[in-house]
Design an enzyme around this catalytic site. Structure first.
Site, short mmCIF file in Angstrom:
data_model
loop_
_atom_site.label_atom_id
_atom_site.label_comp_id
_atom_site.label_asym_id
_atom_site.label_seq_id
_atom_site.Cartn_x
_atom_site.Cartn_y
_atom_site.Cartn_z
N LYS A 197 7.27 5.44 16.92
CA LYS A 197 7.87 6.68 16.41
C LYS A 197 6.93 7.89 16.48
CE LYS A 197 7.11 5.68 11.50
NZ LYS A 197 7.79 5.38 10.24
N LEU B 83 1.63 -3.25 12.41
CA LEU B 83 2.23 -2.16 13.20
C LEU B 83 1.20 -1.06 13.46
CD1 LEU B 83 5.63 -1.93 11.27
CD2 LEU B 83 5.28 -2.77 13.60
N GLN C 259 -8.19 -11.49 4.82
CA GLN C 259 -7.21 -10.44 5.16
C GLN C 259 -7.91 -9.42 6.07
OE1 GLN C 259 -4.62 -7.00 2.98
NE2 GLN C 259 -4.61 -8.98 1.96
N ASP D 201 1.77 -8.26 -1.36
CA ASP D 201 0.35 -7.89 -1.38
C ASP D 201 0.18 -6.48 -1.95
OD1 ASP D 201 -2.53 -8.30 -0.15
OD2 ASP D 201 -1.89 -6.27 0.43
N TYR E 38 -3.30 -7.72 8.25
CA TYR E 38 -2.79 -6.44 7.74
C TYR E 38 -2.60 -5.43 8.88
CZ TYR E 38 -7.46 -3.96 7.15
OH TYR E 38 -8.68 -3.36 7.30
N TRP F 144 0.84 -1.22 0.00
CA TRP F 144 0.00 0.00 0.00
C TRP F 144 0.87 1.26 0.00
CZ3 TRP F 144 -3.61 1.60 4.67
CH2 TRP F 144 -4.45 2.64 4.28
N TYR G 67 -4.19 1.03 -4.52
CA TYR G 67 -2.99 1.56 -3.85
C TYR G 67 -2.20 2.44 -4.82
CZ TYR G 67 -3.83 -2.10 -0.30
OH TYR G 67 -4.37 -2.90 0.68
N GLN H 277 13.79 -0.33 6.65
CA GLN H 277 12.59 -0.83 7.34
C GLN H 277 12.41 -2.33 7.10
OE1 GLN H 277 9.24 1.59 6.11
NE2 GLN H 277 9.85 3.32 7.40
N GLY I 11 3.88 -2.94 5.99
CA GLY I 11 4.07 -1.85 5.03
C GLY I 11 5.45 -1.25 5.18
N1 NAP Z 1 -7.09 -5.26 2.96
C1 NAP Z 1 -7.10 -4.05 3.46
O1 NAP Z 1 -8.15 -3.39 3.56
C2 NAP Z 1 -5.80 -3.45 3.95
C3 NAP Z 1 -5.83 -2.30 4.75
C4 NAP Z 1 -4.62 -1.81 5.21
C5 NAP Z 1 -3.43 -2.44 4.87
N2 NAP Z 1 -3.44 -3.54 4.07
C6 NAP Z 1 -2.18 -4.23 3.67
O2 NAP Z 1 -1.32 -4.35 4.80
C7 NAP Z 1 -0.09 -3.69 4.56
C8 NAP Z 1 0.46 -3.07 5.82
O3 NAP Z 1 -0.46 -2.21 6.40
P1 NAP Z 1 -0.14 -0.70 6.79
O4 NAP Z 1 0.75 -0.12 5.76
O5 NAP Z 1 -1.41 -0.06 7.16
O6 NAP Z 1 0.58 -0.79 8.17
P2 NAP Z 1 1.77 -1.36 9.01
O7 NAP Z 1 2.53 -2.39 8.32
O8 NAP Z 1 1.12 -1.64 10.29
O9 NAP Z 1 2.64 -0.03 9.14
C9 NAP Z 1 3.33 0.47 8.04
C10 NAP Z 1 4.01 1.78 8.38
O10 NAP Z 1 4.87 1.57 9.48
C11 NAP Z 1 6.08 2.25 9.28
N3 NAP Z 1 7.17 1.28 9.37
C12 NAP Z 1 7.24 0.02 8.89
N4 NAP Z 1 8.39 -0.55 9.24
C13 NAP Z 1 9.07 0.36 9.95
C14 NAP Z 1 10.32 0.35 10.60
N5 NAP Z 1 11.11 -0.72 10.58
N6 NAP Z 1 10.71 1.49 11.25
C15 NAP Z 1 9.93 2.57 11.30
N7 NAP Z 1 8.73 2.63 10.71
C16 NAP Z 1 8.31 1.54 10.04
C17 NAP Z 1 6.06 2.91 7.92
O11 NAP Z 1 5.86 4.30 8.18
P3 NAP Z 1 6.39 5.49 7.26
O12 NAP Z 1 5.24 5.77 6.38
O13 NAP Z 1 6.66 6.61 8.22
O14 NAP Z 1 7.61 5.03 6.54
C18 NAP Z 1 4.88 2.26 7.25
O15 NAP Z 1 4.17 3.16 6.45
C19 NAP Z 1 -0.43 -2.68 3.45
O16 NAP Z 1 0.72 -2.25 2.76
C20 NAP Z 1 -1.38 -3.46 2.61
O17 NAP Z 1 -0.67 -4.37 1.80
C21 NAP Z 1 -4.61 -4.06 3.62
#
Ligand code: NAP
Length: 314
Positions: free
Chosen positions: A216, A208, A177, A53, A205, A21, A58, A287, A281
């Site tokens: 952070k 974090l 998911q 994914d 999903y 995403w 996205y 990261q 993500g």
């Molecule tokens: N099916 C659905 O409706 C749905 C909904 C949401 C998500 N998803 C899927 O799930 C994936 C992950 O969800 P998500 O992006 O909401 O959240 P997440 O994985 O919970 O958090 C991602 C965010 O955390 C930060 N991050 C990740 N690793 C890090 C690290 N090592 N150090 C510091 N910051 C870190 C990044 O922030 P920064 O932006 O500051 O770099 C990133 O944007 C998506 O990409 C998508 O594929 C699906």
């Protein structure tokens, strides 16, 4: 990297999945540029991640294009997952609508295959339930597309148990998911047991909590992207501030385990029943390097017990 069987299927997915995403960028997220995204994808492959994914919505096609282009040389070694059922009329947050009708999905699959530069998608999910289209129409369409070989497996996302029960009458889907993390545990009571009993693997999903569990952010953080819109997650108000208090305790627990807060948070998701993979993500190589180290270990039992107390199911 450890791999796990996804539901009742032949897919062996890496415990950490690449969430596509964020790399899609505007209007949802800001990115560090496509170069950083491409390097993050390549680094993920090098570190043993095989599950990627994405979704058409996205970055309005951009995430699929980036993944398709970057993964083309290793296409046969990776599992590509994408979705259908969310359409947009302009490249703006407010212009997104649910549509899981036959006509719409038949258009969407062709566009996704083109953007992903592939002839088949390994896991194709309904992104959000569309209550205006009968599940029968949606599932039968997906089964037809599967018979043509354009998708290997069907999955659903953000479905309730009732919606899954209804959908399962018309076609076999192998995964759900849902949002799942220390701050969002509502699936544990009923959804997880149903999935376990029905051969449906969980693709978690936002492990974090969309960045909050990395530690952070603080109470003064004001989000300017999609996180200020109140669609999923909690990013403002008293509930957000209470979450930040919990994250402070997460940081201390992670410290005592010799890990980062984010690693402990992802690790917790991976140890929950039914979870096949946690979709993290990421925006850059650093990261993904940090996040892959969330797999393959468990904290001391007293740390785990404290974690479950601080983040008790509400
Ligand atoms: N099916 C659905 O409706 C749905 C909904 C949401 C998500 N998803 C899927 O799930 C994936 C992950 O969800 P998500 O992006 O909401 O959240 P997440 O994985 O919970 O958090 C991602 C965010 O955390 C930060 N991050 C990740 N690793 C890090 C690290 N090592 N150090 C510091 N910051 C870190 C990044 O922030 P920064 O932006 O500051 O770099 C990133 O944007 C998506 O990409 C998508 O594929 C699906």
């Amino acid at each position: 990297m450890e791999t796990r069987k996804l539901g009742d299927s032949d897919l062996e997915v890496s415990a950490i999945g690449f969430g596509g995403w964020g790399i899609g960028g505007a209007p949802f997220w800001s990115t560090e540029g496509d170069n950083a995204s491409v390097k993050a994808i390549r680094k993920a492959v090098d570190l043993g991640i095989n599950f990627f994914d994405t979704a058409p919505v996205y970055g309005f096609g951009h995430s699929e294009e980036l993944l398709g282009k970057t993964l083309k040389p290793v296409r046969d070694r990776v599992i590509l997952a994408s979705k259908c059922g969310l359409r947009w009329s302009r490249e703006a947050l407010g212009a997104i609508s649910k549509n899981a009708s036959r006509t719409s999905i038949e258009e969407e699959i062709e566009a996704s295959l083109r953007r992903l530069a592939t002839d088949r998608i390994d896991l194709y999910m309904v992104h959000w339930p569309d209550v205006h289209t009968p599940q029968q129409e949606t599932l039968e369409t997906l089964v037809d597309i599967q018979r043509k070989g354009k998708i290997r497996h069907i999955g659903v996302s953000n479905y309730s148990i009732d919606q899954m029960k209804e959908a399962s009458r018309y076609g076999k889907f192998i995964s759900l998911q849902p949002e799942y993390n220390l701050l969002s545990r509502s699936i544990e009571a009923e959804v997880v047991p149903w999935c376990l009993a029905n051969g449906v693997g969980i693709v978690a999903y936002s492990p974090l909590a969309s960045g909050v569990l990395t530690g952070k952010y603080d109470k003064a953080t004001r989000f300017k992207d999609w996180r200020s819109k109140g669609v999923i997650g909690t990013f403002q108000g008293e509930a957000y501030e209470r979450n930040i208090d919990k994250v402070e305790r997460l940081k201390a627990l992670a410290d005592s385990a010799g890990r980062t807060a984010g690693q402990l948070a992802i690790n917790w998701v991976l140890r929950q029943p039914g979870v096949a993979t946690a979709l993290v993500g990421v925006k850059n190589e650093r990261q993904i390097e940090e996040n892959v180290s969330a797999a393959g270990w468990a904290p001391a039992p007293e740390i785990d017990a404290r974690l479950n107390e601080v983040f008790a199911r509400e």
